[in-house]
Design an enzyme around this catalytic site. Structure first.
Site, short mmCIF file in Angstrom:
data_model
loop_
_atom_site.label_atom_id
_atom_site.label_comp_id
_atom_site.label_asym_id
_atom_site.label_seq_id
_atom_site.Cartn_x
_atom_site.Cartn_y
_atom_site.Cartn_z
N ASN A 13 0.89 -1.16 0.00
CA ASN A 13 0.00 0.00 0.00
C ASN A 13 0.92 1.21 0.00
O ASN A 13 1.52 1.53 1.02
CB ASN A 13 -0.90 0.00 1.24
CG ASN A 13 -1.68 1.31 1.37
OD1 ASN A 13 -1.72 2.11 0.44
ND2 ASN A 13 -2.28 1.54 2.54
N TRP A 14 1.04 1.81 -1.16
CA TRP A 14 2.00 2.91 -1.27
C TRP A 14 1.52 4.21 -0.64
O TRP A 14 2.29 5.16 -0.52
CB TRP A 14 2.32 3.16 -2.77
CG TRP A 14 3.32 2.19 -3.30
CD1 TRP A 14 3.95 1.18 -2.62
CD2 TRP A 14 3.85 2.17 -4.64
NE1 TRP A 14 4.81 0.53 -3.46
CE2 TRP A 14 4.77 1.11 -4.69
CE3 TRP A 14 3.62 2.93 -5.78
CZ2 TRP A 14 5.48 0.80 -5.86
CZ3 TRP A 14 4.31 2.62 -6.94
CH2 TRP A 14 5.24 1.56 -6.97
N LYS A 15 0.24 4.29 -0.29
CA LYS A 15 -0.31 5.53 0.28
C LYS A 15 0.00 6.69 -0.69
O LYS A 15 -0.03 6.49 -1.89
CB LYS A 15 0.24 5.75 1.69
CG LYS A 15 0.07 4.48 2.55
CD LYS A 15 0.34 4.65 3.99
CE LYS A 15 0.08 3.33 4.72
NZ LYS A 15 0.24 3.42 6.14
N HIS A 99 -9.36 1.92 4.90
CA HIS A 99 -8.07 2.04 5.60
C HIS A 99 -8.23 3.05 6.74
O HIS A 99 -8.97 4.03 6.61
CB HIS A 99 -6.99 2.50 4.62
CG HIS A 99 -5.62 2.40 5.20
ND1 HIS A 99 -5.11 3.35 6.05
CD2 HIS A 99 -4.66 1.44 5.08
CE1 HIS A 99 -3.89 2.98 6.42
NE2 HIS A 99 -3.60 1.83 5.85
N GLU A 101 -6.46 5.38 7.71
CA GLU A 101 -6.15 6.76 7.33
C GLU A 101 -7.33 7.40 6.62
O GLU A 101 -7.59 8.59 6.79
CB GLU A 101 -4.87 6.78 6.46
CG GLU A 101 -3.63 6.53 7.31
CD GLU A 101 -2.50 5.84 6.57
OE1 GLU A 101 -2.49 5.81 5.33
OE2 GLU A 101 -1.59 5.31 7.27
N GLU A 171 -5.49 -4.27 10.67
CA GLU A 171 -4.43 -3.28 10.81
C GLU A 171 -4.64 -2.48 12.11
O GLU A 171 -5.40 -1.50 12.12
CB GLU A 171 -4.45 -2.31 9.63
CG GLU A 171 -4.19 -2.95 8.29
CD GLU A 171 -3.48 -2.01 7.33
OE1 GLU A 171 -2.50 -2.42 6.74
OE2 GLU A 171 -3.92 -0.84 7.21
N GLY A 177 2.77 2.53 10.64
CA GLY A 177 3.77 3.59 10.48
C GLY A 177 4.53 3.94 11.74
O GLY A 177 5.20 4.96 11.80
N SER A 217 3.49 -1.95 10.25
CA SER A 217 4.95 -2.09 10.45
C SER A 217 5.46 -3.49 10.14
O SER A 217 6.39 -3.97 10.77
CB SER A 217 5.34 -1.67 11.88
OG SER A 217 5.02 -0.31 12.09
N GLY A 238 2.94 -1.05 4.17
CA GLY A 238 3.12 0.35 3.79
C GLY A 238 4.58 0.63 3.45
O GLY A 238 5.06 0.35 2.36
P1 13P Z 1 3.20 0.49 7.50
O1 13P Z 1 3.62 -0.85 6.96
O2 13P Z 1 3.99 1.64 6.96
O3 13P Z 1 3.11 0.47 9.01
O4 13P Z 1 1.71 0.75 6.98
C1 13P Z 1 0.77 -0.27 7.11
C2 13P Z 1 -0.45 0.09 6.38
O5 13P Z 1 -1.14 1.03 6.72
C3 13P Z 1 -0.79 -0.70 5.19
O6 13P Z 1 -2.06 -0.42 4.74
#
Ligand code: 13P
Length: 258
Positions: A13-15, A99, A101, A171, A177, A217, A238
């Site tokens: 998930n590149w965000k 998600h 976020e 998640e 993150g 993470s 991520g």
């Molecule tokens: P990270 O792997 O950067 O913690 O992010 C996880 C995430 O939100 C995947 O959707």
């Protein structure tokens, strides 16, 4: 994982990261180190504008492309939004829904997530439905009930025959993150509880075959242990999906068991 009954999925998930040119460069690098993976489905969920570049770059590979969001309506006056049909028409296979976020910045609640799950399924996409608790909620001891409610609401009205296309991602918000992943047993406990909810809703056969991912993470150091858990069927990754080598290391870590 349990590859006998369900698909293992390693999804990035590149965000809001990478331009289209950087997408192309990443693809070139990943393609040089990516074996013809048979043990898992490899997915990359990328920003809308990078989807055409990602589809082109990965055209002749086993990497499926996903979006990070969609709108619940099929068309209309929704400036700046993207529908499920638009994604499907491009060649997108997966779409992340709900998600944390988006729940936080986009104000999406469980009912909005449910509408998006239906929109994705109606268009023939595979929704990756995200659920998870905050640290405060975990400390209050309400994780189980909260996750059960998120899963039940997200899947409300989804018939059993469409569950084959649904992926669920656990998640925990406190692990996203932060560099602080859930311990493998913690992740497994919640993924198992999600499978129990699916079993109550759809029966044993659907529960046994639904793919449940862990995200938060996950990296090349902790992936093997997390993926060794019986109810963790893959990862939603991520930061560690932004470079080809750590992402590849996680794909390799999912090559275990039978
Ligand atoms: P990270 O792997 O950067 O913690 O992010 C996880 C995430 O939100 C995947 O959707």
């Amino acid at each position: 994982m349990n590859r006998k009954y369900r698909k293992t999925i390693i999804s990035g998930n590149w965000k809001m990261n990478k331009t289209a040119s950087q997408t192309k460069a990443f693809a070139e690098e990943l393609k040089t180190i990516l074996p013809k993976t048979k043990w898992c489905e490899v997915v990359l969920c990328v920003p809308y504008v990078n989807i055409p570049a990602a589809l082109k770059a990965f055209r002749d590979t086993r990497v499926a492309i996903g979006a990070e969001n969609l709108h619940a309506e099929s068309s209309g006056a929704f400036t700046g939004e993207v529908s499920a049909d638009m994604l499907k028409d491009l060649g997108v296979k997966y779409v992340i829904v709900g998600h944390s976020e988006r729940r936080w910045y986009g104000g999406e609640d469980d009912l909005a997530v449910n509408r998006k799950v239906h929109a994705a399924l109606s268009a023939g996409l595979h929704p990756i439905v995200c659920v998870g608790e905050s640290l405060e909620q975990r400390n209050l001891g309400v994780t189980g009930e909260l996750i059960a409610l998120q899963v039940k609401t997200a899947l409300s009205g989804v018939p059993a025959d469409r569950m084959r296309r649904v992926v669920i991602a656990y998640e925990p918000i406190w692990a996203i993150g932060t560099g602080e992943n859930a311990r493998a047993e913690q992740a497994n406990e919640v993924c198992q509880s999600i499978r129990t909810v699916v079993r109550k809703l759809y029966g044993a056969r659907v529960a046994r075959s639904v793919t449940i991912l862990y995200g938060g993470s996950m990296n090349e150091q902790n992936a093997y242990e997390l993926l060794a858990q019986p109810d963790v069927d893959g990862g939603l990754i991520g930061a560690a999906s932004l470079d080809a080598e750590p992402f590849m290391a996680i794909i390799n870590a999912s090559n275990q068991g039978e």
